[in-house]
Design a protein around this motif. Structure first.
Motif, PDB file in Angstrom:
ATOM      1  N   ARG A 105       0.836  -1.209   0.000  1.00 13.87           N
ATOM      2  CA  ARG A 105       0.000   0.000   0.000  1.00 13.87           C
ATOM      3  C   ARG A 105       0.867   1.254   0.000  1.00 13.87           C
ATOM      4  O   ARG A 105       0.562   2.226  -0.709  1.00 13.87           O
ATOM      5  CB  ARG A 105      -0.950   0.011   1.196  1.00 13.87           C
ATOM      6  N   CYS A 106       1.942   1.243   0.782  1.00 16.16           N
ATOM      7  CA  CYS A 106       2.849   2.394   0.788  1.00 16.16           C
ATOM      8  C   CYS A 106       3.480   2.598  -0.587  1.00 16.16           C
ATOM      9  O   CYS A 106       3.587   3.724  -1.084  1.00 16.16           O
ATOM     10  CB  CYS A 106       3.932   2.206   1.845  1.00 16.16           C
ATOM     11  N   ARG A 107       3.910   1.483  -1.181  1.00 23.46           N
ATOM     12  CA  ARG A 107       4.520   1.568  -2.507  1.00 23.46           C
ATOM     13  C   ARG A 107       3.497   2.081  -3.529  1.00 23.46           C
ATOM     14  O   ARG A 107       3.801   2.960  -4.345  1.00 23.46           O
ATOM     15  CB  ARG A 107       5.028   0.183  -2.917  1.00 23.46           C
ATOM     16  N   SER A 108       2.287   1.545  -3.489  1.00 27.25           N
ATOM     17  CA  SER A 108       1.262   1.948  -4.449  1.00 27.25           C
ATOM     18  C   SER A 108       0.829   3.394  -4.235  1.00 27.25           C
ATOM     19  O   SER A 108       0.488   4.093  -5.197  1.00 27.25           O
ATOM     20  CB  SER A 108       0.053   1.018  -4.347  1.00 27.25           C
ATOM     21  N   TYR A 109       0.873   3.859  -2.992  1.00 24.57           N
ATOM     22  CA  TYR A 109       0.549   5.260  -2.724  1.00 24.57           C
ATOM     23  C   TYR A 109       1.521   6.176  -3.463  1.00 24.57           C
ATOM     24  O   TYR A 109       1.123   7.181  -4.064  1.00 24.57           O
ATOM     25  CB  TYR A 109       0.600   5.535  -1.228  1.00 24.57           C
ATOM     26  N   GLY A 110       2.808   5.816  -3.446  1.00 16.75           N
ATOM     27  CA  GLY A 110       3.784   6.598  -4.193  1.00 16.75           C
ATOM     28  C   GLY A 110       3.506   6.582  -5.680  1.00 16.75           C
ATOM     29  O   GLY A 110       3.661   7.598  -6.375  1.00 16.75           O
ATOM     30  N   THR A 111       3.068   5.426  -6.188  1.00 13.83           N
ATOM     31  CA  THR A 111       2.716   5.329  -7.613  1.00 13.83           C
ATOM     32  C   THR A 111       1.523   6.215  -7.926  1.00 13.83           C
ATOM     33  O   THR A 111       1.490   6.891  -8.970  1.00 13.83           O
ATOM     34  CB  THR A 111       2.407   3.866  -7.975  1.00 13.83           C
ATOM     35  N   GLN A 112       0.525   6.238  -7.038  1.00 11.66           N
ATOM     36  CA  GLN A 112      -0.623   7.115  -7.235  1.00 11.66           C
ATOM     37  C   GLN A 112      -0.208   8.582  -7.254  1.00 11.66           C
ATOM     38  O   GLN A 112      -0.726   9.377  -8.041  1.00 11.66           O
ATOM     39  CB  GLN A 112      -1.662   6.890  -6.132  1.00 11.66           C
ATOM     40  N   GLN A 113       0.729   8.931  -6.394  1.00 10.86           N
ATOM     41  CA  GLN A 113       1.208  10.319  -6.363  1.00 10.86           C
ATOM     42  C   GLN A 113       1.897  10.692  -7.668  1.00 10.86           C
ATOM     43  O   GLN A 113       1.705  11.797  -8.192  1.00 10.86           O
ATOM     44  CB  GLN A 113       2.169  10.518  -5.186  1.00 10.86           C
ATOM     45  N   ARG A 114       2.709   9.777  -8.201  1.00  6.48           N
ATOM     46  CA  ARG A 114       3.378  10.053  -9.475  1.00  6.48           C
ATOM     47  C   ARG A 114       2.360  10.184 -10.599  1.00  6.48           C
ATOM     48  O   ARG A 114       2.457  11.075 -11.451  1.00  6.48           O
ATOM     49  CB  ARG A 114       4.387   8.947  -9.798  1.00  6.48           C
ATOM     50  N   LEU A 115       1.370   9.284 -10.594  1.00  8.23           N
ATOM     51  CA  LEU A 115       0.334   9.343 -11.622  1.00  8.23           C
ATOM     52  C   LEU A 115      -0.445  10.644 -11.510  1.00  8.23           C
ATOM     53  O   LEU A 115      -0.734  11.308 -12.523  1.00  8.23           O
ATOM     54  CB  LEU A 115      -0.599   8.143 -11.471  1.00  8.23           C
ATOM     55  N   GLY A 116      -0.794  11.034 -10.280  1.00  7.76           N
ATOM     56  CA  GLY A 116      -1.551  12.258 -10.070  1.00  7.76           C
ATOM     57  C   GLY A 116      -0.774  13.513 -10.434  1.00  7.76           C
ATOM     58  O   GLY A 116      -1.367  14.548 -10.746  1.00  7.76           O
ATOM     59  N   SER A 117       0.561  13.424 -10.402  1.00  6.07           N
ATOM     60  CA  SER A 117       1.402  14.568 -10.767  1.00  6.07           C
ATOM     61  C   SER A 117       1.668  14.638 -12.267  1.00  6.07           C
ATOM     62  O   SER A 117       2.401  15.523 -12.718  1.00  6.07           O
ATOM     63  CB  SER A 117       2.737  14.483 -10.020  1.00  6.07           C
ATOM     64  N   GLY A 118       1.086  13.694 -13.005  1.00  4.52           N
ATOM     65  CA  GLY A 118       1.262  13.692 -14.451  1.00  4.52           C
ATOM     66  C   GLY A 118       2.559  13.067 -14.913  1.00  4.52           C
ATOM     67  O   GLY A 118       2.920  13.197 -16.093  1.00  4.52           O
ATOM     68  N   LEU A 119       3.260  12.380 -14.014  1.00  2.00           N
ATOM     69  CA  LEU A 119       4.512  11.734 -14.398  1.00  2.00           C
ATOM     70  C   LEU A 119       4.235  10.437 -15.133  1.00  2.00           C
ATOM     71  O   LEU A 119       3.249   9.747 -14.874  1.00  2.00           O
ATOM     72  CB  LEU A 119       5.366  11.460 -13.154  1.00  2.00           C
TER      73      LEU A 119
END
Length: 365
Positions: free
Chosen positions: A275-289
């Motif tokens: 979940r921690c790892r996926s949260y970081g992925t969500q943040q990158r996706l949400g930032s348009g990366l």
């Protein structure tokens, strides 16, 4: 609307609108329930948040879609795996279809009118996607497709298919189409897996004619489309699945006693790590990366957590999987494939080693 406001309002709406699934766990009923949930969420506007206005969305950050899927999974309103296909196929169509085609088709997926499927894997080309052999040959303003796909989720229910074909040798010879599944020449045969659910199917294409206007991108763009699609399988989709795993873990905790704390703690640690790892992925996706090979780490961690959780269910609830709980039995058996589907664990570790850690490229001395 920010994330907290969205979640609070959504929860209030879900509390007031009963979308409880029927007490029937057959796959046909699950797919019908999925359409019901999507329709209700679309009509109320929730399903439209996080999608571009050009395709019928209401705009806003993509993370709102992750919140929506998390709430659906936690409440058990729709099976997370098939619900999440929207997060794989809709972004692909938006990115590669013509704007007119995307504007016409995407609302049909969002509102539950249609199901779509993904025609990638073949009998001889599973994790080795680049070796696919289903061919598309030009014929005037159309293309003629011949070949076979396998492990195609929801193919027997699907109205459209994002299909990879070979139009020339090599990676640059892979071309994608957005195919209508009622086109003459398509044969679908469901596959019964060991967990007793006909989720997958074999699909044959015999002289199937598709218009050039249904090509996704240009000839040869199929490999890049696949590389863009696969990270989506490991971002918002994973967030939904993780939410479901935590709901399973919560139920297990309620049925356990203090003597089980060590086993439960290990299962929680594995789930919390992904979940921690996926949260970081969500943040990158949400930032348009742009998401890339780093999502292979997510895939390995999720497969590990899923298998550990259902192994713990088996150990702490003796006989439930074998005799008394058919839903848990199906989930346990399905978890055995977590290190296989979507790219095997071995291939994910090779990607991590070679593309992230730069290993395996040194000299032989």
């Amino acid at each position: 609307m920010n994330t907290d406001e969205f979640r609070t309002s959504l929860r209030a709406w879900l509390d007031d609108n009963d979308l409880t699934p029927p007490d029937d766990h057959s796959f046909d009923v699950q797919v019908a329930q999925l359409s019901r949930v999507r329709r209700a969420l679309y009509d109320a506007g929730w399903m439209r948040y996080g999608w571009p206005t050009e395709v019928g969305g209401l705009g806003g950050p993509a993370v709102l879609r992750a919140v929506l899927g998390e709430e659906i999974a936690t409440r058990g309103l729709a099976e997370p795996g098939i619900y999440s296909m929207i997060e794989v196929l809709v972004p692909t169509v938006i990115s590669y279809a013509t704007p007119e085609l995307a504007a016409e088709m995407v609302p049909r997926m969002l509102n539950g009118d249609e199901q779509w499927c993904q025609g990638f894997s073949e009998p001889g080309s599973g994790s080795d996607l680049a070796s696919l052999s289903t061919r598309a040959e030009p014929d005037g303003d159309t293309w003629v497709i011949n070949g076979q796909k396998v492990w195609t989720s929801l193919a027997q229910f699907a109205d459209r298919c994002v299909l990879l074909t070979r139009t020339a040798p090599g990676h640059e010879g892979i071309t994608a189409f957005f195919l209508d599944m009622d086109t003459p020449g398509i044969t679908v045969r469901p596959l019964r897996t060991m967990h007793g659910v006909d989720e997958f199917a074999e699909v044959w294409f015999d002289d199937v004619v598709v218009g050039a206007d249904r090509m996704l991108g240009r000839p040869g763009d199929g490999w890049q489309l696949a590389m863009d699609l696969l990270p989506h399988e490991r971002s918002t989709c994973f967030w939904h699945r993780i939410a479901y795993l935590f709901s399973v873990l919560d139920g297990l905790v309620r049925q356990s006693d203090p003597a089980d704390d060590l086993d439960l703690g290990a299962a929680y640690l594995a789930a919390h790590t992904i979940r921690c790892r996926s949260y970081g992925t969500q943040q990158r996706l949400g930032s348009g990366l742009r998401l890339g090979p780093e999502t292979s780490v997510d895939k390995v961690l999720l497969a590990t957590a899923e298998q550990q959780l259902f192994d713990t269910c088996r150990d702490l609830r003796p006989g439930a999987i074998e005799w008394t709980d058919p839903v848990l039995r199906s989930e346990y058996l399905y978890s055995r494939a977590a290190t296989i589907y979507g790219g095997t664990a071995e291939i994910q570790r090779n990607i991590i080693a070679r593309r992230l850690l730069d290993l395996g490229k040194g000299d032989s001395g």
